[in-house]
Design a protein around this motif. Structure first.
Motif, short mmCIF file in Angstrom:
data_model
loop_
_atom_site.label_atom_id
_atom_site.label_comp_id
_atom_site.label_asym_id
_atom_site.label_seq_id
_atom_site.Cartn_x
_atom_site.Cartn_y
_atom_site.Cartn_z
N PRO A 126 0.82 -1.23 0.00
CA PRO A 126 0.00 0.00 0.00
C PRO A 126 0.84 1.27 0.00
CG PRO A 126 -0.02 -1.03 2.16
CD PRO A 126 0.64 -2.00 1.24
N TYR A 127 1.98 1.25 0.71
CA TYR A 127 2.82 2.45 0.74
C TYR A 127 3.29 2.80 -0.67
CZ TYR A 127 6.75 5.56 1.73
OH TYR A 127 7.60 6.63 1.74
N GLU A 128 3.73 1.81 -1.38
CA GLU A 128 4.23 2.04 -2.73
C GLU A 128 3.12 2.53 -3.66
OE1 GLU A 128 7.14 -0.10 -0.54
OE2 GLU A 128 4.99 -0.49 -0.81
N ALA A 129 1.91 2.02 -3.47
CA ALA A 129 0.79 2.46 -4.30
C ALA A 129 0.48 3.94 -4.06
CB ALA A 129 -0.45 1.61 -3.99
N LEU A 130 0.50 4.36 -2.81
CA LEU A 130 0.24 5.78 -2.48
C LEU A 130 1.39 6.66 -2.91
CD1 LEU A 130 -2.34 6.92 -1.14
CD2 LEU A 130 -2.08 4.47 -0.83
N LYS A 131 2.60 6.12 -2.86
CA LYS A 131 3.77 6.89 -3.28
C LYS A 131 3.65 7.28 -4.74
CE LYS A 131 8.81 6.47 -3.66
NZ LYS A 131 9.98 5.58 -3.47
N GLU A 132 3.20 6.36 -5.57
CA GLU A 132 3.03 6.64 -6.99
C GLU A 132 1.99 7.75 -7.20
OE1 GLU A 132 4.67 5.51 -9.67
OE2 GLU A 132 6.02 4.50 -8.27
N LEU A 133 0.95 7.75 -6.36
CA LEU A 133 -0.12 8.73 -6.51
C LEU A 133 0.32 10.12 -6.06
CD1 LEU A 133 -3.12 9.58 -6.96
CD2 LEU A 133 -3.51 8.89 -4.57
N THR A 134 1.04 10.19 -4.95
CA THR A 134 1.25 11.49 -4.30
C THR A 134 2.55 12.17 -4.64
OG1 THR A 134 2.18 10.36 -2.35
CG2 THR A 134 -0.18 10.84 -2.33
N ARG A 135 3.57 11.43 -5.06
CA ARG A 135 4.86 12.07 -5.31
C ARG A 135 4.97 12.50 -6.76
NH1 ARG A 135 9.83 9.75 -1.86
NH2 ARG A 135 10.55 11.81 -2.50
N ILE A 136 4.10 13.41 -7.12
CA ILE A 136 4.10 14.02 -8.45
C ILE A 136 4.16 15.53 -8.27
CG2 ILE A 136 2.83 12.13 -9.56
CD1 ILE A 136 0.28 13.72 -9.20
N ASN A 137 4.66 16.20 -9.25
CA ASN A 137 4.85 17.64 -9.15
C ASN A 137 3.59 18.42 -9.51
OD1 ASN A 137 7.53 17.65 -8.26
ND2 ASN A 137 8.26 17.25 -10.34
N GLU A 138 2.48 18.01 -8.93
CA GLU A 138 1.24 18.75 -9.08
C GLU A 138 0.35 18.43 -7.88
OE1 GLU A 138 -1.61 16.19 -11.88
OE2 GLU A 138 0.29 16.68 -12.88
N ALA A 139 -0.60 19.31 -7.63
CA ALA A 139 -1.45 19.14 -6.44
C ALA A 139 -2.28 17.87 -6.55
CB ALA A 139 -2.35 20.36 -6.29
N VAL A 140 -2.36 17.16 -5.42
CA VAL A 140 -3.23 15.99 -5.33
C VAL A 140 -4.58 16.46 -4.81
CG1 VAL A 140 -3.60 13.75 -4.22
CG2 VAL A 140 -1.28 14.46 -4.88
N THR A 141 -5.61 16.27 -5.59
CA THR A 141 -6.93 16.80 -5.26
C THR A 141 -7.80 15.74 -4.59
OG1 THR A 141 -7.85 16.13 -7.39
CG2 THR A 141 -6.82 18.32 -7.26
N GLN A 142 -8.93 16.20 -4.07
CA GLN A 142 -9.90 15.28 -3.49
C GLN A 142 -10.37 14.28 -4.55
OE1 GLN A 142 -13.37 17.20 -1.91
NE2 GLN A 142 -14.17 15.34 -0.96
N GLU A 143 -10.56 14.77 -5.76
CA GLU A 143 -11.03 13.91 -6.84
C GLU A 143 -10.01 12.83 -7.17
OE1 GLU A 143 -11.06 17.21 -6.87
OE2 GLU A 143 -13.23 17.50 -6.62
N ALA A 144 -8.72 13.21 -7.15
CA ALA A 144 -7.68 12.22 -7.45
C ALA A 144 -7.64 11.13 -6.38
CB ALA A 144 -6.33 12.92 -7.54
N ILE A 145 -7.82 11.54 -5.13
CA ILE A 145 -7.86 10.56 -4.05
C ILE A 145 -9.05 9.63 -4.22
CG2 ILE A 145 -8.23 10.28 -1.56
CD1 ILE A 145 -5.42 11.17 -2.13
N ALA A 146 -10.22 10.22 -4.52
CA ALA A 146 -11.42 9.41 -4.69
C ALA A 146 -11.26 8.43 -5.85
CB ALA A 146 -12.64 10.30 -4.92
N GLY A 147 -10.65 8.89 -6.94
CA GLY A 147 -10.43 8.01 -8.08
C GLY A 147 -9.49 6.88 -7.73
N PHE A 148 -8.48 7.17 -6.96
CA PHE A 148 -7.55 6.12 -6.53
C PHE A 148 -8.27 5.07 -5.68
CE2 PHE A 148 -4.80 4.51 -3.13
CZ PHE A 148 -3.79 3.91 -3.86
N VAL A 149 -9.11 5.54 -4.77
CA VAL A 149 -9.83 4.62 -3.89
C VAL A 149 -10.77 3.74 -4.71
CG1 VAL A 149 -11.53 4.46 -2.03
CG2 VAL A 149 -9.62 6.09 -1.86
N ASP A 150 -11.44 4.35 -5.67
CA ASP A 150 -12.38 3.58 -6.50
C ASP A 150 -11.67 2.46 -7.25
OD1 ASP A 150 -14.66 4.95 -5.79
OD2 ASP A 150 -14.43 6.46 -7.38
N GLY A 151 -10.41 2.65 -7.57
CA GLY A 151 -9.66 1.64 -8.33
C GLY A 151 -9.05 0.55 -7.48
N LEU A 152 -9.22 0.64 -6.17
CA LEU A 152 -8.65 -0.37 -5.28
C LEU A 152 -9.49 -1.65 -5.27
CD1 LEU A 152 -7.74 1.87 -2.19
CD2 LEU A 152 -6.12 0.86 -3.82
#
Length: 447
Positions: free
Chosen positions: A400-426
């Motif tokens: 799980p750590y590695e999965a979240l690392k891919e989502l969050t360590r990008i050079n742009e803001a992580v939005t509520q929508e991006a988080i929700a989309g990530f959760v939906d894909g789990l």
């Protein structure tokens, strides 16, 4: 020029006179002379109860009149002593002559030579100064520190449920609550206050080189060690250092200085944090009509109270560092450097007093800007990644750590929508997805 707040060389007696004037009762030349008189009078009264044959006629009925000498001690009395000092070139001897003059006026001519009997000047200085130091700490410093702790405690309570983005290394981190971050400082200050209050107020009282030589040669049957212990500890309320040279070893005083420095360090940390929160717009400041923040920029309201406090705390700690390092060191049985340095102990206390009052004043000006705190949280949805990956660990989800690392360590803001989309894909139960989506930067604040 006459000495006035406008002409004083030191700002503690000049610019900041109103903030420090109460310390004159403890650290001025007048105060030092008064406390010397106090010790000499109380020592004489104690001698009268020690069984010395020549003093048996003195039954103690004059005690109230004797104590009136220091209880009603005036500036004129202090000036009498200063004038005598010019003649004697010795400050404590001038006090002795002052008391002899007063004793003669009271008809105590037979007792004159028992004033300052068997003592050296340091028996007076090393009891008078710690006595005044103790009174200053308990009557001025600690009440001011307690007022600051109380002010912080009220803010911590008022803001206990206000969510705030934490920052570690200056970067967005797991959210916290503003009240809790304030309470960090109250806990630290209370702990250091307890350590400060546990330190004894050391005093030396034992004759020229600490052995009661003169006392013992005159009255060998008297237990002078017991006498000294009782006088210092019972009459003066200090702690008598039992084995000394001509002077107090100052180890306890150095410990006081170190304890005060630690408290100063905590206060500097507080001031810098509040200053930073103001710069982040978490706090506005109350505006006083007519006051100016900048001579050139009319819009500015500067956090000057916290800056003033930080500067004064730094000066105080530098002086306390010197006092703590210097005073416990004296050549052989005594050199004069301690006397010179001790005359300055009121200076760091004055700077601390200025700083504490400035800090309290600054805290009273703070206006919480909750919109700024909320906006900061809303712009940093990446901080809930810790919560999501921890729940996924609980559920046995692979890496799980590695999965979240891919989502969050990008050079742009992580939005509520991006988080929700990530959760939906789990690949997890809908129950878990609902749990994960309920987490927000504003409610992920721990206990």
């Amino acid at each position: 020029m006459d000495l006035l707040p406008l002409t004083a060389v030191s700002p503690v007696d000049g610019r900041y006179h109103n903030a420090t004037k109460e310390l004159a009762d403890y650290f001025s030349e007048y105060a030092l002379i008064k406390y010397r008189v106090f010790v000499e009078v109380e020592y004489f009264i104690r001698l009268c109860n020690s069984g010395i044959p020549q003093l048996r006629h003195f039954d103690g009925t004059l005690n109230s009149r004797l104590r009136a000498i220091y209880e009603q001690f005036s500036l004129e009395d202090a000036q009498w002593i200063k004038t005598k000092e010019k003649e004697t070139n010795h400050d404590v001897k001038a006090v002795e002559y002052f008391l002899k003059d007063r004793f003669e006026a009271m008809g105590l001519t037979d007792s004159l030579e028992f004033i300052h009997f068997g003592l050296t000047s340091q028996d007076i200085n090393n009891t008078a100064i710690p006595y005044s130091w103790k009174k200053a700490l308990t009557e001025v410093y600690l009440p001011q520190l307690n007022a600051l702790i109380d002010a912080l405690d009220r803010l911590a309570t008022d803001w206990s449920e206000v969510p705030m983005l934490a920052r570690t290394h200056g970067q967005p981190a797991s959210p916290t609550r503003l009240g809790k971050e304030i309470r960090v400082f109250t806990e630290r200050l209370i702990a250091q206050r307890q350590q400060l209050e546990a330190i004894p107020y050391g005093a030396k009282f034992g004759g020229a080189t600490g052995n009661f030589n003169a006392h013992k040669v005159a009255y060998p049957e008297t237990d002078w060690v017991a006498f000294g212990n009782a006088f210092v500890e019972d009459t003066l309320g200090l702690h008598r250092s039992k084995t000394t040279t001509q002077i107090e070893h100052y180890d306890y005083f150095a410990a006081h200085c170190d304890a005060l420095k630690r408290i100063n360090t905590i206060l500097i940390d507080l001031c810098r944090d509040i200053w930073t929160y103001i710069s982040m717009d978490y706090f506005k400041q109350k505006i006083t009509k007519g006051q100016i923040g900048s001579s050139a920029m009319p819009h500015k309201v500067n956090p000057i109270d916290f800056e003033n406090a930080e500067g004064n705390l730094g000066i105080a700690s530098a002086l306390l560092e010197h006092l703590a390092a210097k005073l416990p060191i004296s050549r052989l049985q005594r050199d004069l450097t301690d006397s010179t340095v001790l005359r300055n102990i009121g200076v760091p206390m004055a700077h601390i007093l200025i700083a504490i009052k400035s800090t309290v004043r600054g805290l009273q000006k703070l206006i919480l800007n909750e919109n700024a705190l909320k906006a900061d949280l809303e712009q940093n949805w990446a901080v809930v990644a810790e919560a999501i990956q921890t729940i996924l660990r609980r559920e046995g989800y692979p890496k799980p750590y590695e999965a979240l690392k891919e989502l969050t360590r990008i050079n742009e803001a992580v939005t509520q929508e991006a988080i929700a989309g990530f959760v939906d894909g789990l690949n997890v139960d809908e129950r878990v997805k609902t749990e994960l989506k309920s987490i927000t930067p504003a409610n992920y604040t721990g206990v």
